[in-house]
Design an enzyme around this catalytic site. Structure first.
Site, PDB file in Angstrom:
ATOM      1  N   HIS A  88       5.833  29.854  43.297  1.00  0.00           N
ATOM      2  CA  HIS A  88       6.295  30.604  42.116  1.00  0.00           C
ATOM      3  C   HIS A  88       5.188  30.674  41.049  1.00  0.00           C
ATOM      4  CE1 HIS A  88      10.021  31.891  39.591  1.00  0.00           C
ATOM      5  NE2 HIS A  88       8.913  32.461  39.138  1.00  0.00           N
ATOM      6  N   ARG A 137      12.754  37.024  42.912  1.00  0.00           N
ATOM      7  CA  ARG A 137      13.468  35.763  42.748  1.00  0.00           C
ATOM      8  C   ARG A 137      13.941  35.306  44.126  1.00  0.00           C
ATOM      9  NH1 ARG A 137      11.527  34.965  38.561  1.00  0.00           N
ATOM     10  NH2 ARG A 137      12.469  34.662  36.524  1.00  0.00           N
TER      11      ARG A 137
HETATM   12  P1  NDP Z   1      12.137  45.495  34.929  1.00  0.00           P
HETATM   13  O1  NDP Z   1      13.455  45.264  34.320  1.00  0.00           O
HETATM   14  O2  NDP Z   1      11.091  46.185  34.139  1.00  0.00           O
HETATM   15  O3  NDP Z   1      12.303  46.328  36.287  1.00  0.00           O
HETATM   16  C1  NDP Z   1      13.325  46.071  37.207  1.00  0.00           C
HETATM   17  C2  NDP Z   1      13.328  47.173  38.250  1.00  0.00           C
HETATM   18  O4  NDP Z   1      14.315  46.845  39.243  1.00  0.00           O
HETATM   19  C3  NDP Z   1      13.717  48.537  37.654  1.00  0.00           C
HETATM   20  O5  NDP Z   1      12.984  49.559  38.293  1.00  0.00           O
HETATM   21  C4  NDP Z   1      15.192  48.641  38.024  1.00  0.00           C
HETATM   22  O6  NDP Z   1      15.697  49.955  38.142  1.00  0.00           O
HETATM   23  C5  NDP Z   1      15.187  47.961  39.385  1.00  0.00           C
HETATM   24  N1  NDP Z   1      16.543  47.539  39.744  1.00  0.00           N
HETATM   25  C6  NDP Z   1      17.348  46.654  39.102  1.00  0.00           C
HETATM   26  N2  NDP Z   1      18.539  46.558  39.717  1.00  0.00           N
HETATM   27  C7  NDP Z   1      18.479  47.388  40.785  1.00  0.00           C
HETATM   28  C8  NDP Z   1      19.398  47.747  41.800  1.00  0.00           C
HETATM   29  N3  NDP Z   1      20.631  47.230  41.846  1.00  0.00           N
HETATM   30  N4  NDP Z   1      19.010  48.654  42.730  1.00  0.00           N
HETATM   31  C9  NDP Z   1      17.774  49.213  42.683  1.00  0.00           C
HETATM   32  N5  NDP Z   1      16.850  48.915  41.733  1.00  0.00           N
HETATM   33  C10 NDP Z   1      17.203  48.012  40.800  1.00  0.00           C
HETATM   34  O7  NDP Z   1      11.622  44.063  35.442  1.00  0.00           O
HETATM   35  P2  NDP Z   1      10.121  43.586  35.650  1.00  0.00           P
HETATM   36  O8  NDP Z   1       9.420  44.593  36.471  1.00  0.00           O
HETATM   37  O9  NDP Z   1       9.501  43.169  34.386  1.00  0.00           O
HETATM   38  O10 NDP Z   1      10.367  42.222  36.484  1.00  0.00           O
HETATM   39  C11 NDP Z   1      11.044  42.225  37.718  1.00  0.00           C
HETATM   40  C12 NDP Z   1      11.348  40.799  38.175  1.00  0.00           C
HETATM   41  O11 NDP Z   1      10.167  40.146  38.600  1.00  0.00           O
HETATM   42  C13 NDP Z   1      11.908  39.868  37.102  1.00  0.00           C
HETATM   43  O12 NDP Z   1      13.275  40.104  36.879  1.00  0.00           O
HETATM   44  C14 NDP Z   1      11.638  38.503  37.705  1.00  0.00           C
HETATM   45  O13 NDP Z   1      12.735  38.100  38.498  1.00  0.00           O
HETATM   46  C15 NDP Z   1      10.435  38.737  38.595  1.00  0.00           C
HETATM   47  N6  NDP Z   1       9.253  38.018  38.112  1.00  0.00           N
HETATM   48  C16 NDP Z   1       8.668  37.080  38.929  1.00  0.00           C
HETATM   49  C17 NDP Z   1       7.540  36.414  38.523  1.00  0.00           C
HETATM   50  C18 NDP Z   1       6.856  35.454  39.434  1.00  0.00           C
HETATM   51  O14 NDP Z   1       5.936  34.753  38.994  1.00  0.00           O
HETATM   52  N7  NDP Z   1       7.224  35.372  40.690  1.00  0.00           N
HETATM   53  C19 NDP Z   1       6.938  36.662  37.208  1.00  0.00           C
HETATM   54  C20 NDP Z   1       7.629  37.660  36.438  1.00  0.00           C
HETATM   55  C21 NDP Z   1       8.729  38.311  36.881  1.00  0.00           C
HETATM   56  P3  NDP Z   1      15.670  50.961  36.873  1.00  0.00           P
HETATM   57  O15 NDP Z   1      14.226  51.404  36.785  1.00  0.00           O
HETATM   58  O16 NDP Z   1      16.556  52.059  37.263  1.00  0.00           O
HETATM   59  O17 NDP Z   1      16.125  50.177  35.686  1.00  0.00           O
HETATM   60  C1  OXD Z   2       9.165  35.148  34.968  1.00  0.00           C
HETATM   61  C2  OXD Z   2       8.726  34.203  35.991  1.00  0.00           C
HETATM   62  O1  OXD Z   2      10.272  35.629  35.064  1.00  0.00           O
HETATM   63  O2  OXD Z   2       7.807  33.458  35.760  1.00  0.00           O
HETATM   64  O3  OXD Z   2       8.382  35.450  34.049  1.00  0.00           O
HETATM   65  O4  OXD Z   2       9.262  34.186  37.098  1.00  0.00           O
END
Ligand code: NDP
Ligand code: OXD
Length: 333
Positions: A296, A248
């Protein structure tokens, strides 16, 4: 109402309505297109658009939303669950009046696969010095550069969740040395796993290409700053560390990124997300020679896969099963 048609209508009305609250998006993601998709996969329940003037908030059991305005969901007193039509729920987390019901985020193979494609594409682009080679081509300059093997390069993925874990495993198979950093401890075969603030330093020190797939929360906001960039491997075979952010825009300190690209703390960056989207025309990122920019769309998921995922979740939930990929409100993701 009488006969089979009347019976079907009564049965349909007895199922809670699925209301769609969708703002923004491209043609493929317009509210009308979403409604057509949901009509197809939720044949046994009414599917309504929020804009439908005759929609009675009390009949709405489920809401499928994309970028709802703060407060927009508060009117639905009978809501049983909210489905975010994307993976990131930061926009919803910011809504203090969100009804206290389960919030489900998207985690489907279609989205995961597309994000992995984006990450692999951009890691390889920097690793194989594509920006330099394309510039050489434009200048008709035959000037090969030494090419390191993937095994000489360390990729570090911040966020080892649904998306980060998949990208890590594919990069590892290509031959990169891959590490991941998460909030809690993780174990992934072939991946060096670090976690928490105690694990951050060692994770950064060994990283040549930093990939960010974190969710935006109070803990992660602005995490991609000069302090983090200066701790990346200063003896990278690529010359200087590379940043790839598809999480993000709020995760990044944009002034720090620009300053670090200009003073060599970072060698180059691929950015899919920005603090202000669409990126304003006067943003220096558009024309920065060290930036590869995408609007994005790292993982522009197939809406059919998402609508089927939501319909399946509702069916399972109504049959007494548990919802999957429910957001933890305390953690914020
Ligand atoms: P998940 O919830 O599956 O994974 C999030 C990961 O981040 C987990 O490993 C989590 O740790 C880690 N995390 C969260 N907070 C912290 C912290 N404070 N310190 C260290 N690690 C942290 O999310 P997804 O993988 O499904 O998606 C991730 C992000 O990708 C979404 O939230 C979105 O913002 C972005 N996204 C962007 C898109 C785009 O088109 N650009 C499309 C889709 C998503 P833990 O394993 O311990 O829970
Ligand atoms: C999502 C994105 O969060 O598109 O799926 O960024």
């Amino acid at each position: 109402m009488c006969g089979e048609e009347g019976y079907r209508r009564v049965e349909l009305m007895s199922k809670g309505t699925l209301a769609l609250l969708i703002h923004g998006g491209t043609d493929n993601w317009s509210p009308e297109r979403w409604k057509a998709r949901f009509d197809d996969v939720c044949r046994d329940r009414p599917v309504r658009l929020l804009a439908d003037a005759s929609l009675d908030p009390a009949e709405v059991a489920y809401a499928a939303v994309w970028k709802p305005k703060p407060g927009e969901l508060a009117a639905f007193s009978k809501l049983r669950a909210i489905f975010n039509l994307g993976a990131g729920v930061d926009a919803l987390m910011a809504d203090r009046s969100l009804p206290n019901v389960p919030l489900v985020r998207v985690a489907v193979p279609d989205l995961t696969g597309r994000m992995t494609e984006y990450v692999v594409l951009h890691v390889l682009m920097h690793h194989r010095q594509e920006p330099y080679l394309r510039q050489s081509q434009r200048e008709k300059r035959w000037a090969p550069k030494f090419q390191w093997a993937a095994g000489a390069v360390s990729v570090g993925i911040m966020g080892l969740g649904t998306l980060g874990a998949d990208a890590a495993q594919v990069l590892q198979r290509i031959g990169f040395k891959v590490a991941g950093w998460s909030r809690s401890a993780r174990q992934l075969e072939g991946i060096e796993c670090f976690h928490g603030s105690a694990g951050l330093e060692a994770f950064l020190r060994r990283t040549d290409i930093l990939v960010c797939l974190l969710p935006l929360t109070d803990q992660t906001r602005g995490i991609l700053d000069r302090d983090v960039f200066t701790r990346l491997n200063r003896t990278s075979p690529l010359g200087a560390p590379v940043l790839i952010n598809a999480g993000r825009g709020g995760l990044q300190n944009e002034a720090d990124i620009l300053a670090c690209l200009d003073d060599g703390t970072l060698g180059s960056a691929s950015l899919d997300v920005f603090t202000q989207e669409p990126l304003p025309p006067d943003s220096p990122f558009w024309s920065h020679p060290k930036v590869v920019l995408t609007p994005h769309n790292a993982a522009d998921t197939d809406p059919d896969a998402i609508s089927r995922y939501v319909a399946d979740q509702i069916a399972r939930f109504e049959a007494g099963g548990a919802l999957e990929n429910v957001v933890n409100f305390t953690r914020g993701y």
